[in-house]
Design an enzyme around this catalytic site. Structure first.
Site, PDB file in Angstrom:
ATOM      1  N   SER A   1       0.839  -1.200   0.000  1.00  7.42           N
ATOM      2  CA  SER A   1       0.000   0.000   0.000  1.00  7.42           C
ATOM      3  C   SER A   1       0.871   1.246   0.000  1.00  7.42           C
ATOM      4  CB  SER A   1      -0.853  -0.028   1.271  1.00  7.42           C
ATOM      5  OG  SER A   1      -1.489   1.212   1.489  1.00  7.42           O
TER       6      SER A   1
ATOM      7  N   TYR B   1      -2.987   0.325  10.763  1.00 10.18           N
ATOM      8  CA  TYR B   1      -2.921  -0.083   9.345  1.00 10.18           C
ATOM      9  C   TYR B   1      -1.537   0.223   8.775  1.00 10.18           C
ATOM     10  CZ  TYR B   1      -4.137  -0.459   4.373  1.00 10.18           C
ATOM     11  OH  TYR B   1      -4.184  -0.808   3.033  1.00 10.18           O
TER      12      TYR B   1
HETATM   13  P1  NAD Z   1     -11.553  -5.634  -0.822  1.00 11.73           P
HETATM   14  O1  NAD Z   1     -12.278  -5.649   0.466  1.00 11.73           O
HETATM   15  O2  NAD Z   1     -12.344  -5.451  -2.069  1.00 11.73           O
HETATM   16  O3  NAD Z   1     -10.670  -6.945  -0.957  1.00 11.73           O
HETATM   17  C1  NAD Z   1     -10.120  -7.599   0.169  1.00 11.73           C
HETATM   18  C2  NAD Z   1     -10.566  -9.036   0.156  1.00 11.73           C
HETATM   19  O4  NAD Z   1      -9.983  -9.716   1.259  1.00 11.73           O
HETATM   20  C3  NAD Z   1     -12.083  -9.196   0.287  1.00 11.73           C
HETATM   21  O5  NAD Z   1     -12.537 -10.074  -0.726  1.00 11.73           O
HETATM   22  C4  NAD Z   1     -12.264  -9.791   1.671  1.00 11.73           C
HETATM   23  O6  NAD Z   1     -13.397 -10.637   1.777  1.00 11.73           O
HETATM   24  C5  NAD Z   1     -10.969 -10.557   1.843  1.00 11.73           C
HETATM   25  N1  NAD Z   1     -10.664 -10.810   3.245  1.00 11.73           N
HETATM   26  C6  NAD Z   1     -10.652  -9.917   4.261  1.00 11.73           C
HETATM   27  N2  NAD Z   1     -10.360 -10.540   5.407  1.00 11.73           N
HETATM   28  C7  NAD Z   1     -10.174 -11.852   5.112  1.00 11.73           C
HETATM   29  C8  NAD Z   1      -9.855 -12.997   5.882  1.00 11.73           C
HETATM   30  N3  NAD Z   1      -9.679 -12.928   7.204  1.00 11.73           N
HETATM   31  N4  NAD Z   1      -9.730 -14.182   5.241  1.00 11.73           N
HETATM   32  C9  NAD Z   1      -9.932 -14.274   3.906  1.00 11.73           C
HETATM   33  N5  NAD Z   1     -10.244 -13.227   3.130  1.00 11.73           N
HETATM   34  C10 NAD Z   1     -10.374 -12.025   3.737  1.00 11.73           C
HETATM   35  O7  NAD Z   1     -10.453  -4.478  -0.702  1.00 11.73           O
HETATM   36  P2  NAD Z   1      -9.144  -4.165  -1.582  1.00 11.73           P
HETATM   37  O8  NAD Z   1      -8.973  -2.703  -1.515  1.00 11.73           O
HETATM   38  O9  NAD Z   1      -9.197  -4.841  -2.878  1.00 11.73           O
HETATM   39  O10 NAD Z   1      -8.016  -4.815  -0.644  1.00 11.73           O
HETATM   40  C11 NAD Z   1      -7.015  -5.690  -1.114  1.00 11.73           C
HETATM   41  C12 NAD Z   1      -5.664  -5.258  -0.569  1.00 11.73           C
HETATM   42  O11 NAD Z   1      -5.345  -3.960  -1.102  1.00 11.73           O
HETATM   43  C13 NAD Z   1      -5.589  -5.118   0.948  1.00 11.73           C
HETATM   44  O12 NAD Z   1      -4.398  -5.735   1.407  1.00 11.73           O
HETATM   45  C14 NAD Z   1      -5.530  -3.614   1.160  1.00 11.73           C
HETATM   46  O13 NAD Z   1      -4.862  -3.272   2.350  1.00 11.73           O
HETATM   47  C15 NAD Z   1      -4.786  -3.174  -0.070  1.00 11.73           C
HETATM   48  N6  NAD Z   1      -4.915  -1.747  -0.408  1.00 11.73           N
HETATM   49  C16 NAD Z   1      -6.133  -1.209  -0.728  1.00 11.73           C
HETATM   50  C17 NAD Z   1      -6.226   0.160  -1.014  1.00 11.73           C
HETATM   51  C18 NAD Z   1      -7.549   0.813  -1.367  1.00 11.73           C
HETATM   52  O14 NAD Z   1      -7.621   2.060  -1.445  1.00 11.73           O
HETATM   53  N7  NAD Z   1      -8.616   0.068  -1.580  1.00 11.73           N
HETATM   54  C19 NAD Z   1      -5.077   0.956  -0.993  1.00 11.73           C
HETATM   55  C20 NAD Z   1      -3.856   0.371  -0.682  1.00 11.73           C
HETATM   56  C21 NAD Z   1      -3.788  -0.992  -0.396  1.00 11.73           C
END
Ligand code: NAD
Length: 273
Positions: free
Chosen positions: A151, A164
Site C-alpha cells: 500500500s 494499518y
Molecule cells: P476488498 O475488500 O475489495 O478486498 C479484500 C478481500 O480480502 C475481500 O474479498 C475480503 O473478503 C478478503 N478478506 C478480508 N479478510 C479476510 C480474511 N480474514 N480471510 C480471507 N479473506 C479475507 O479491498 P481491496 O482494496 O481490494 O483490498 C485488497 C488489498 O489492497 C488489501 O491488502 C488492502 O490493504 C490493499 N490496499 C487497498 C487500497 C484501497 O484504497 N482500496 C489501498 C492500498 C492498499
C-alpha cells in the site's frame, strides 16, 4: 527462458490469490485469466466467490475456495485443492486485508486499540505469513513467484491510522525477508497500490466490518484533487492497477527481479516527504 513468444504473459501458469473475490484481488484474477493463467481465488463466502468465477471470461480455468487467511489448515487445504485441479502452482498473491478507517491513536482507548491491533495484524500480517507458508513448497517446484499487495501506507503517512500503517510497513518487511529466504527458487516482489475504489472493509472490533471504503469516500477524497499526489486525476478503478502484478509475475519479463516493490500510487513520493 529467452526470446519472445506469442500469447499472454502468463500462458499456462497457475495462480492463487487471497481476497480474490473483490477489489484488486478480483481485478488481478481477471487479468491473470486474460494473460492465459488458471486462477484459484481464496476468501470469505463460497457463494460470492463462485459468482466471481461464473462471471469470469474462463470459469473452467478458475476455482473458488472459501476460507480465512488466519487459519493455516484452510490455507494448506486450499493450496492442495489448487494443485489437484490445475497440476501445479506458479504465482502466489497474498492480498486479503482490512483497513482501520484512519482511526488515530487519539481516537481509540487502550482496549479498542489492542483489540483492533490483534484483529488487523492477524489478517494483514499473519495472514500473509501463513499464506506464504502454505504455498512455498509448491512454488519451489515450479521456480514460481510471489507478488504481494502492499500500500501507499507501506511508505507514507496518512494512508490509514497507526495500526494499518504499521501492518503495511510490516508486509514490506515480508517482501524483503522472503526475497532473501526463498531465493534462488522463488522470486518475491510487491505492488504498493494507492487509493482505489474497492470494497475494503474495517475491523469487526471497531464495528466497521460492514463498512466499505468505496461507499465511505467520494472518488475525489481517495485521490482526486489531492495536491500531494502528482497523478491526482489517475483512475482509481482497481483494474487499472493490474499491470504491475502481471509484469512481476511474468518469468519471461521479470525473471531477474526480486525484492522489489512497484509503487502504483500516483507518485506520492516524488516530492520527497
Ligand atoms: P476488498 O475488500 O475489495 O478486498 C479484500 C478481500 O480480502 C475481500 O474479498 C475480503 O473478503 C478478503 N478478506 C478480508 N479478510 C479476510 C480474511 N480474514 N480471510 C480471507 N479473506 C479475507 O479491498 P481491496 O482494496 O481490494 O483490498 C485488497 C488489498 O489492497 C488489501 O491488502 C488492502 O490493504 C490493499 N490496499 C487497498 C487500497 C484501497 O484504497 N482500496 C489501498 C492500498 C492498499
Amino acid at each position: 527462458m529467452t526470446g519472445i513468444s506469442g500469447g499472454g504473459w502468463l500462458e499456462g501458469d497457475v495462480a492463487f490469490i487471497t481476497g480474490g473475490g473483490s477489489g484488486i484481488g478480483r481485478a488481478v484474477a481477471d487479468r491473470y485469466l486474460a494473460e492465459g493463467a488458471s486462477v484459484a481465488i481464496f476468501g470469505r463466502g463460497q457463494e460470492k466467490l463462485q459468482e466471481v468465477v461464473d462471471a469470469s471470461i474462463a470459469p473452467e480455468r478458475m476455482l473458488a475456495i472459501a476460507g480465512d487467511v488466519r487459519d493455516t489448515a484452510s490455507l494448506h487445504s486450499a493450496v492442495q485443492r489448487t494443485v489437484e485441479k490445475f497440476g501445479k502452482l506458479d504465482i502466489l498473491v497474498p492480498n486479503a486485508g482490512i483497513w482501520d478507517f484512519n482511526r488515530s491513536v487519539t481516537r481509540l482507548g487502550g482496549e479498542e486499540l489492542g483489540a483492533t491491533f490483534d484483529e488487523l495484524f492477524a489478517i494483514n500480517v499473519k495472514g500473509y505469513l501463513l499464506t506464504v507458508e502454505a504455498a512455498w513448497r509448491e512454488l519451489v517446484k515450479t521456480r514460481g513467484s510471489i507478488v504481494m499487495t502492499l500500500s501507499n501506507a507501506s511508505f507514507h503517512t496518512a494512508g490509514g491510522g497507526p495500526i494499518y500503517t504499521a501492518s503495511k510497513f510490516a508486509s514490506r518487511g515480508l517482501v524483503n525477508q522472503f526475497a532473501y529466504e526463498l531465493a534462488p527458487k522463488i522470486r518475491v516482489n510487491g505492488v504498493a497500490v494507492g487509493g482505489m475504489n474497492t470494497d475494503l472493509r474495517g475491523p469487526e472490533s471497531l464495528g466497521l466490518k460492514e463498512r466499505s471504503i468505496g461507499a465511505s469516500f467520494a472518488r475525489s477524497e481517495i485521490t482526486g484533487n489531492n495536491p500531494l499526489i502528482p497523478l491526482h486525476d489517475a483512475s482509481v478503478d482497481p483494474r487499472d492497477f493490474t499491470g504491475s502484478y502481471v509484469l512481476l509475475a511474468s518469468r519471461r519479463n521479470s525473471g531477474n527481479i526480486t525484492g522489489q516493490i512497484i509503487q502504483a500510487d500516483g507518485g506520492i513520493g516524488v516530492r520527497g516527504f
